[in-house]
Design an enzyme around this catalytic site. Structure first.
Site, PDB file in Angstrom:
ATOM      1  N   PHE A 121     -21.250   1.787 -27.329  1.00  0.00           N
ATOM      2  CA  PHE A 121     -19.980   2.506 -27.484  1.00  0.00           C
ATOM      3  C   PHE A 121     -20.242   3.755 -28.308  1.00  0.00           C
ATOM      4  O   PHE A 121     -21.224   3.803 -29.074  1.00  0.00           O
ATOM      5  CB  PHE A 121     -18.961   1.616 -28.209  1.00  0.00           C
ATOM      6  CG  PHE A 121     -17.739   1.268 -27.384  1.00  0.00           C
ATOM      7  CD1 PHE A 121     -17.865   0.620 -26.161  1.00  0.00           C
ATOM      8  CD2 PHE A 121     -16.455   1.561 -27.834  1.00  0.00           C
ATOM      9  CE1 PHE A 121     -16.747   0.273 -25.416  1.00  0.00           C
ATOM     10  CE2 PHE A 121     -15.323   1.223 -27.103  1.00  0.00           C
ATOM     11  CZ  PHE A 121     -15.466   0.579 -25.892  1.00  0.00           C
ATOM     12  N   GLN A 234      -5.709   9.356 -33.835  1.00  0.00           N
ATOM     13  CA  GLN A 234      -6.773   9.463 -32.836  1.00  0.00           C
ATOM     14  C   GLN A 234      -6.205   9.709 -31.434  1.00  0.00           C
ATOM     15  O   GLN A 234      -5.395   8.927 -30.940  1.00  0.00           O
ATOM     16  CB  GLN A 234      -7.591   8.174 -32.809  1.00  0.00           C
ATOM     17  CG  GLN A 234      -8.752   8.209 -31.832  1.00  0.00           C
ATOM     18  CD  GLN A 234      -9.718   7.055 -32.075  1.00  0.00           C
ATOM     19  OE1 GLN A 234      -9.421   5.914 -31.729  1.00  0.00           O
ATOM     20  NE2 GLN A 234     -10.855   7.354 -32.667  1.00  0.00           N
ATOM     21  N   HIS A 236      -7.344   9.456 -27.946  1.00  0.00           N
ATOM     22  CA  HIS A 236      -8.453   8.877 -27.172  1.00  0.00           C
ATOM     23  C   HIS A 236      -8.768   9.834 -26.030  1.00  0.00           C
ATOM     24  O   HIS A 236      -7.853  10.325 -25.361  1.00  0.00           O
ATOM     25  CB  HIS A 236      -8.023   7.508 -26.631  1.00  0.00           C
ATOM     26  CG  HIS A 236      -9.146   6.689 -26.083  1.00  0.00           C
ATOM     27  ND1 HIS A 236      -9.839   7.037 -24.944  1.00  0.00           N
ATOM     28  CD2 HIS A 236      -9.707   5.535 -26.510  1.00  0.00           C
ATOM     29  CE1 HIS A 236     -10.763   6.124 -24.706  1.00  0.00           C
ATOM     30  NE2 HIS A 236     -10.715   5.210 -25.640  1.00  0.00           N
ATOM     31  N   LEU A 250      -4.488   3.836 -21.030  1.00  0.00           N
ATOM     32  CA  LEU A 250      -5.877   3.970 -21.461  1.00  0.00           C
ATOM     33  C   LEU A 250      -6.892   3.694 -20.354  1.00  0.00           C
ATOM     34  O   LEU A 250      -6.729   2.773 -19.559  1.00  0.00           O
ATOM     35  CB  LEU A 250      -6.151   2.996 -22.608  1.00  0.00           C
ATOM     36  CG  LEU A 250      -7.453   3.300 -23.352  1.00  0.00           C
ATOM     37  CD1 LEU A 250      -7.283   4.529 -24.229  1.00  0.00           C
ATOM     38  CD2 LEU A 250      -7.899   2.120 -24.194  1.00  0.00           C
ATOM     39  N   GLU A 253     -13.131   3.084 -23.167  1.00  0.00           N
ATOM     40  CA  GLU A 253     -14.413   3.725 -23.458  1.00  0.00           C
ATOM     41  C   GLU A 253     -15.572   2.936 -22.857  1.00  0.00           C
ATOM     42  O   GLU A 253     -16.681   3.450 -22.702  1.00  0.00           O
ATOM     43  CB  GLU A 253     -14.572   3.838 -24.984  1.00  0.00           C
ATOM     44  CG  GLU A 253     -15.753   4.666 -25.410  1.00  0.00           C
ATOM     45  CD  GLU A 253     -15.772   4.926 -26.918  1.00  0.00           C
ATOM     46  OE1 GLU A 253     -14.698   5.050 -27.522  1.00  0.00           O
ATOM     47  OE2 GLU A 253     -16.878   4.999 -27.470  1.00  0.00           O
ATOM     48  N   ARG A 284     -15.111   9.839 -30.461  1.00  0.00           N
ATOM     49  CA  ARG A 284     -13.893  10.118 -29.683  1.00  0.00           C
ATOM     50  C   ARG A 284     -13.291  11.480 -29.999  1.00  0.00           C
ATOM     51  O   ARG A 284     -12.760  12.144 -29.102  1.00  0.00           O
ATOM     52  CB  ARG A 284     -12.854   9.029 -29.978  1.00  0.00           C
ATOM     53  CG  ARG A 284     -13.235   7.726 -29.348  1.00  0.00           C
ATOM     54  CD  ARG A 284     -12.240   6.648 -29.632  1.00  0.00           C
ATOM     55  NE  ARG A 284     -12.655   5.440 -28.920  1.00  0.00           N
ATOM     56  CZ  ARG A 284     -12.016   4.286 -28.993  1.00  0.00           C
ATOM     57  NH1 ARG A 284     -10.944   4.164 -29.729  1.00  0.00           N
ATOM     58  NH2 ARG A 284     -12.448   3.255 -28.302  1.00  0.00           N
ATOM     59  N   HIS A 349      -3.572   7.459 -29.345  1.00  0.00           N
ATOM     60  CA  HIS A 349      -4.091   6.108 -29.215  1.00  0.00           C
ATOM     61  C   HIS A 349      -4.032   5.280 -30.490  1.00  0.00           C
ATOM     62  O   HIS A 349      -3.595   4.130 -30.476  1.00  0.00           O
ATOM     63  CB  HIS A 349      -5.554   6.210 -28.751  1.00  0.00           C
ATOM     64  CG  HIS A 349      -6.216   4.903 -28.496  1.00  0.00           C
ATOM     65  ND1 HIS A 349      -5.717   3.974 -27.604  1.00  0.00           N
ATOM     66  CD2 HIS A 349      -7.355   4.347 -28.994  1.00  0.00           C
ATOM     67  CE1 HIS A 349      -6.521   2.916 -27.566  1.00  0.00           C
ATOM     68  NE2 HIS A 349      -7.504   3.109 -28.419  1.00  0.00           N
ATOM     69  N   ARG A 384     -11.864   6.815 -36.083  1.00  0.00           N
ATOM     70  CA  ARG A 384     -12.324   5.436 -35.883  1.00  0.00           C
ATOM     71  C   ARG A 384     -13.331   5.357 -34.751  1.00  0.00           C
ATOM     72  O   ARG A 384     -13.138   5.979 -33.703  1.00  0.00           O
ATOM     73  CB  ARG A 384     -11.130   4.537 -35.551  1.00  0.00           C
ATOM     74  CG  ARG A 384     -11.526   3.125 -35.175  1.00  0.00           C
ATOM     75  CD  ARG A 384     -10.305   2.265 -34.897  1.00  0.00           C
ATOM     76  NE  ARG A 384      -9.654   2.564 -33.649  1.00  0.00           N
ATOM     77  CZ  ARG A 384      -9.931   1.970 -32.477  1.00  0.00           C
ATOM     78  NH1 ARG A 384     -10.870   1.061 -32.387  1.00  0.00           N
ATOM     79  NH2 ARG A 384      -9.242   2.298 -31.385  1.00  0.00           N
TER      80      ARG A 384
END
Ligand code: FAD
Length: 575
Positions: A121, A234, A236, A250, A253, A284, A349, A384
């Site tokens: 990730f 955030q 995304h 969404l 990821e 991100r 997000h 994050r």
């Protein structure tokens, strides 16, 4: 006789997602009487929607991994604004919390030799995300629910908490209403844990559901607790853009984690320009800004996004590793992602900011008030890393449950009082929209707020835009003080929105004010007029929001000093 339906517990947990459930399990295990309250059905929370996985340095796939590397990655991902102690506890304890889930019955995907499988990730040095295809949250919630309901707690579903009550400085109760009947309910308690999640519904394009209206942050603020780092929201990088009805949903990821590539309308793999080393697996904040820039500069896809392609991995692999994504695109957009690319654009997000807590106990600045999960702040700093939320809610959910139970236990005498004046004020505030002869429709005001947040407090920010945004929010606050509702309290979503709107206005004002104050760009906060880091000034402080004589006060407080041995890890000596 009590005027309102009343329940008494040592600890009330507000929110039954991963953080709330994990907290409630721990508080019960410590012998506390626990009430778990949630505004939708048990199990229907954001945690259940989590797709890609939970980050923990189990070192099952990449044996070089360990807590120090995870700590290092989290601090760098958060651009060093993280609470170092939270990042340390998180990295050290996440593996045990994941293994514990397995003992409680969670079935993760497996490596060939039978260990928990882990995937790559963005921003994580090694393959670190334990997962169940792209339905990790579902398995986590199923497990925590099973464990929770056998732990002897009382669950109050479809019940919204609207006010926290105090005896002097201490928490003594929580007040709310049943969504079905509209009747009021009072919880007398020694400790409250806020596990209410994020704030996404202040924005129009979001991956969040109707539940994310910033209630926990607003309840804490009203009760006198500090909020920190609210500017860090955030976006995304990959939300759906087409068709319009699903805009913002969404695209995990995990698609990029499994090798998905991003291209613009000219077929260029544009991440080469923005982060040639990490490419699509950059953090991100970087990927979101890159996609945004490509589209704004005229290189977007037909529906105003970027192309995200995973088809080269083959149909069988894609359907096995990303089953939800396959169905999501097939059903909503009639696109077969095993054959053609998706179109994606940033979506609101996750909230990095929130209630300021003590790292070890999850206690806020108000005695008896605790917070965990997305409602709390500190761990993620300015940005994050994917997968770090599910591990956050396990580690700090557990710590909040422990902290609250210990606090309640130490407060042996149950002489805490409910302030009747405050209680009646809370009830009156809730009933006011029915009594206003004239007034605004809450849906109109909500829509206007979402427009303001998207236009003035979005991915790229400037002083002028933020000042205008703050002015607009003030106007909306005035409009929201005169809302009018028709009908009865039974099944009345318009009435529910009146209170949700108050929470959203508080968090929106906090976001905009913190964003205006921080004159630099860091992580998820991008100021066009201050495009660089300013380590000297802003790299050393958190933004702080507090309530002062009824108005929102903004200030800063210095970051806690990091011990030398951890500083060395952050500076790279661990690898
Ligand atoms: P939630 O799980 O949202 O629970 C909030 C609870 O609070 C709910 O029960 C709600 O009913 C209740 N509540 C709210 N307000 C009130 C009120 N006033 N009164 C009573 N109850 C209230 N993170 C990862 O680490 N990995 C991933 O793969 C991942 N994928 C994601 C995919 C999607 C689509 C989304 C939206 C998020 C994803 N995240 C992921 C983020 C992560 O899922 C959330 O940050 C996390 O689940 C938050 O957990 P929580 O327990 O804090 O809140």
């Amino acid at each position: 006789m009590e005027k309102y339906e009343t329940h008494t517990h040592d600890v009330i947990v507000i929110g039954a997602g991963g953080a709330g459930l994990r907290a409630a399990i721990e508080a019960s295990a410590q012998g506390a009487s626990v009430g778990l309250v949630c505004k939708s059905l048990l199990g229907k929370a954001h945690t259940v929607m989590a797709e890609g996985g939970v980050a923990a340095a189990l070192a099952n796939v990449d044996p070089q991994d360990n807590w120090k590397v995870h700590f290092h990655d989290t601090m760098h991902g958060g651009k060093m604004l993280n609470n170092w102690r939270m990042a340390q506890l998180h990295a050290q304890e996440a593996p045990d919390r994941v293994r514990e889930l397995e003992h409680w019955g969670a079935l993760f995907d497996r490596t060939k030799d039978g260990k928990i499988m882990q995937r790559a990730f963005g921003g994580h040095t090694w393959k670190r995300l334990a997962h169940v295809g792209d339905r990790t949250g579902l398995e986590m919630i199923r497990t925590l629910q099973d464990k929770g309901i056998h732990s002897g707690m009382d669950v109050y579903m479809e019940c919204t908490i609207t006010h926290l009550l105090k005896d002097g400085e201490r928490i003594s109760g929580a007040f709310g209403y049943w969504r079905e009947s509209g009747r009021f309910v009072l919880f007398k308690t020694k400790a409250v844990i806020l596990a209410t999640g994020g704030v996404g519904k202040s924005y129009k394009v979001t991956s969040n559901s109707w539940e994310y209206t910033g209630d926990g942050q607003a309840l804490a603020y009203d009760a006198g607790a500090d909020l920190i780092d609210m500017e860090f929201i955030q976006f995304h990088p990959t939300g759906m853009v087409w068709p319009p009805s699903v805009k913002g949903i969404l695209v995990t990821e995990a698609v990029r984690g499994e090798g998905g590539t991003l291209t613009n309308r000219n077929g260029e793999r544009f991440m080469e320009k923005y982060d040639p080393q990490r490419m699509e697996l950059s953090t991100r904040d970087v990927v979101a800004r890159s996609i945004y820039t490509e589209v704004m500069e005229g290189r977007g896809s037909p529906h105003g996004g970027a192309f995200l392609d995973i088809s080269h991995r083959g149909a069988e692999y894609v359907k096995k590793k990303l089953p939800s994504m396959y169905h999501q695109f097939m059903e909503f957009a009639q696109i077969d992602i095993t054959k053609e690319p998706m179109e994606v654009f940033p979506t609101t997000h996750y909230m990095m900011g929130g209630v300021r807590v003590d790292a070890d106990t999850a206690g806020s600045t108000v005695p008896g008030l605790f917070a965990a999960g997305e409602a709390a702040a500190g761990l993620h700093g300015a940005n994050r890393l994917g997968g770090n939320s599910l591990s956050d809610l396990l580690v700090f959910g557990m710590r909040a449950g422990l902290g609250a139970a210990q606090y309640a236990n130490e407060l042996r005498d149950n002489t805490l009082k409910i302030d009747d004046v405050h209680l009646e004020k809370a009830a009156q505030e809730m009933l006011q929209p029915f009594e206003n002869a004239e007034g605004e429709n809450p849906y109109t005001v909500h829509q206007a707020l979402q427009e303001v947040m998207g236009s003035y407090v979005g991915v790229f920010r400037t002083k002028e835009k933020l000042q205008d945004g703050i002015e607009e929010i003030q106007v909306l606050k005035d409009r929201a003080s005169q809302l009018r509702i028709e009908g009865s309290r039974m099944y009345n979503p318009g009435w529910h929105l009146c209170k949700d709107l108050k929470s959203m206005l508080i968090v929106s004002e906090a976001i905009a004010k913190c964003a205006l104050q921080r004159e630099e760009s860091r992580g998820a906060h991008s100021r066009v007029d201050f495009p660089k880091y300013n380590d000297e000034k802003w790299g050393k402080v958190n933004s702080v929001i507090s309530k002062d004589n009824g108005t929102m006060k903004i200030s800063t407080s210095p970051l806690p000093q990091m011990p030398e041995e951890l500083r060395q890890i952050v500076e790279g000596g661990h690898k």
